[in-house]
Design an enzyme around this catalytic site. Structure first.
Site, PDB file in Angstrom:
ATOM      1  N   ALA A  69      -2.501   6.079  -3.091  1.00  0.00           N
ATOM      2  CA  ALA A  69      -2.803   6.129  -4.963  1.00  0.00           C
ATOM      3  C   ALA A  69      -4.184   7.783  -5.029  1.00  0.00           C
ATOM      4  CB  ALA A  69      -2.765   5.038  -5.995  1.00  0.00           C
ATOM      5  N   ASN A 149     -11.262  -0.502 -12.126  1.00  0.00           N
ATOM      6  CA  ASN A 149     -11.090  -1.270 -10.726  1.00  0.00           C
ATOM      7  C   ASN A 149     -12.343  -2.070 -10.389  1.00  0.00           C
ATOM      8  OD1 ASN A 149     -11.942   1.260 -10.850  1.00  0.00           O
ATOM      9  ND2 ASN A 149     -12.649   0.536  -8.910  1.00  0.00           N
ATOM     10  N   GLN A 177      -4.245  -0.557 -11.057  1.00  0.00           N
ATOM     11  CA  GLN A 177      -4.655  -1.736 -11.020  1.00  0.00           C
ATOM     12  C   GLN A 177      -3.732  -2.531 -12.411  1.00  0.00           C
ATOM     13  OE1 GLN A 177      -6.797  -3.290  -9.449  1.00  0.00           O
ATOM     14  NE2 GLN A 177      -7.759  -1.803  -8.084  1.00  0.00           N
ATOM     15  N   THR A 232       6.456  13.296   7.234  1.00  0.00           N
ATOM     16  CA  THR A 232       7.777  12.334   7.052  1.00  0.00           C
ATOM     17  C   THR A 232       7.820  11.123   6.612  1.00  0.00           C
ATOM     18  OG1 THR A 232       8.410  13.089   9.284  1.00  0.00           O
ATOM     19  CG2 THR A 232       9.165  11.110   9.560  1.00  0.00           C
ATOM     20  N   CYS A 315     -16.023  -0.054  -2.025  1.00  0.00           N
ATOM     21  CA  CYS A 315     -16.625   1.359  -1.965  1.00  0.00           C
ATOM     22  C   CYS A 315     -17.897   1.465  -2.160  1.00  0.00           C
ATOM     23  CB  CYS A 315     -15.972   3.132  -2.628  1.00  0.00           C
ATOM     24  SG  CYS A 315     -14.921   2.704  -2.875  1.00  0.00           S
TER      25      CYS A 315
HETATM   26  N1  PLP Z   1      -7.928   4.147  -8.047  1.00  0.00           N
HETATM   27  C1  PLP Z   1      -7.638   2.849  -8.123  1.00  0.00           C
HETATM   28  C2  PLP Z   1      -8.400   1.999 -10.169  1.00  0.00           C
HETATM   29  C3  PLP Z   1      -7.969   1.724  -7.439  1.00  0.00           C
HETATM   30  O1  PLP Z   1      -7.794   1.031  -7.774  1.00  0.00           O
HETATM   31  C4  PLP Z   1      -7.454   2.323  -5.956  1.00  0.00           C
HETATM   32  C5  PLP Z   1      -7.932   1.773  -5.194  1.00  0.00           C
HETATM   33  O2  PLP Z   1      -9.085   0.815  -4.993  1.00  0.00           O
HETATM   34  C6  PLP Z   1      -7.406   3.704  -5.881  1.00  0.00           C
HETATM   35  C7  PLP Z   1      -7.456   4.470  -7.288  1.00  0.00           C
HETATM   36  C8  PLP Z   1      -7.380   4.170  -4.393  1.00  0.00           C
HETATM   37  O3  PLP Z   1      -6.050   3.248  -4.395  1.00  0.00           O
HETATM   38  P1  PLP Z   1      -5.464   3.460  -3.080  1.00  0.00           P
HETATM   39  O4  PLP Z   1      -6.090   2.600  -1.917  1.00  0.00           O
HETATM   40  O5  PLP Z   1      -3.312   3.733  -2.755  1.00  0.00           O
HETATM   41  O6  PLP Z   1      -6.025   4.981  -1.975  1.00  0.00           O
END
Ligand code: PLP
Length: 372
Positions: A69, A149, A177, A232, A315
């Site tokens: 994402a 999140n 989320q 790919t 993070c």
């Molecule tokens: N956006 C939100 C709200 C998330 O919680 C996360 C993942 O922690 C991401 C984006 C990023 O997702 P990905 O781990 O697929 O890069």
């Protein structure tokens, strides 16, 4: 171990692992090659694409698979700026967005994009009137997430999308989320989702794009994803994402009811003395972010190593920095350092959650006594 970190990632569903398995072993062909095996892999990817598309409940667009994402969000923001009509060079976003949005926006701002980051109220909600005042004909894109999140708070995405459209702007929604947990809000032009938050594999996400709102390519090369994204595709990851999306759609009501019950049980088991961070009413209930006066959350985490919970986003937990989301709610340094996030969902057993919450409360209480 009791796993209470469902916002960081979710356990892979057994049916998902089973669906992926053949594509990891003998069905290894490149899905973009013209051999019969390649065509079979390509067909499996297309089934997965329609499963993910259907599970979004969104109409009039298409899915492009990405590596995460994070990639989908980077692409949406940078590729939309790349396509910007003259005079529209402004992005509006919100202080509680994920780093994938905020850092990409900052990167664009360093290159001349006019960036506005709106505050939230103490409940974590965006003030719609403030957004209305900020929207003008220079705004190209409004980026707001559906479910936060760190604190689980939801935003009125459809209303925001309508407002953005009235101002001639596009809307990006980070629905990572929300997807597979709540119905996705209709209205955004671009929607980012991720497989590993819905019991699928890590390393695959997707960008849903309304017809006509496709961003300019961000990753260049073979153009495998309809000329819009190169690289790919991985049949096993796509098939896993598709199976996870299908399962989430089939189990939507069951999973939702389970989470509501878990929330009630967790709040009861924790007992008094805890404050919930963020709105209780506008929230996904599989996220319980709480704080308690006098608690050192990092010590709590160290004292309860067999319970997997966190201090905020994965993070933020690693960096030792207080969470930007809790700061945006107006929490001071001490309040943020006494906050923890419990995340639960489909495979969480109520008795395990209750046991974990009672132990967390007991250790927090012991800390208070020690420090008194
Ligand atoms: N956006 C939100 C709200 C998330 O919680 C996360 C993942 O922690 C991401 C984006 C990023 O997702 P990905 O781990 O697929 O890069």
């Amino acid at each position: 171990m009791i796993y209470l970190d469902y916002q960081a990632t979710t356990p892979v569903a057994p049916d998902v692992a089973k669906a992926m398995h053949p594509w990891l072993e003998d069905r290894f062909a490149n899905p973009h090659s013209p051999s019969r095996w390649g065509r079979e892999a390509e067909a499996a990817i297309e089934v997965a694409r329609s499963q993910v598309d259907k599970a979004t409940g969104l109409k009039g667009g298409q899915i492009a698979f990405t590596g995460s994402a994070t990639e989908a969000i980077n692409w949406a923001l940078k590729g939309t700026i790349e396509n910007a009509p003259k005079g529209r060079n402004r992005i509006i976003t919100v202080a509680t967005e994920h780093a994938a949005v905020l850092d990409s926006c900052e990167w664009l701002a360093e290159r001349g994009v006019d960036l506005t980051v709106l505050p939230v109220d103490p409940e974590g909600r965006l003030d719609i009137d403030l957004l209305a005042r900020e929207l003008d004909k220079r705004v190209l894109l409004v980026a707001v997430m559906q479910v936060n999140n760190e604190i689980g708070v939801t935003q009125p995405i459809s209303e925001i999308a309508d407002m953005a459209h009235d101002a001639g702007a596009l809307m990006l929604c980070d629905a990572v989320q929300a997807f597979g947990r709540l119905d996705l809000c209709k209205g955004p032009d671009l929607v980012a989702i991720s497989a590993h938050k819905i019991h699928g594999p890590k390393g695959i996400g997707a960008l849903w794009m309304k017809k006509g709102a496709e961003p300019a390519p961000f990753i260049h090369g073979g153009g495998q994803e309809r000329g819009l994204r190169s690289g790919t595709l991985s049949p096993e990851l796509c098939v896993g994402f598709g199976a996870a999306a299908k399962l989430a759609e089939e189990r939507a009501n069951r999973d939702y009811d389970h989470v509501q019950k878990l929330w009630g049980a967790a709040v009861k088991a924790l007992g008094p003395g805890w404050i919930i961070n963020g709105s209780v009413d506008h929230r996904y209930k599989g996220n319980l972010n709480i704080r308690r006066e006098g608690v050192d959350a990092a010590r709590l985490l160290a004292d309860l190593r067999d319970i997997a919970f966190s201090l905020g986003s994965a993070c933020a937990s690693g960096s030792g920095r207080p969470s930007h989301v809790l700061r945006a709610l107006g929490l001071d340094y001490r309040e943020s350092r006494s906050s923890i996030r419990l995340g639960f969902g489909r495979y969480t057993k109520q008795h395990e959650l209750v046991d974990a919450c009672k132990r967390i409360a007991a250790v927090a209480h012991a800390q208070e006594k020690l420090d008194a």
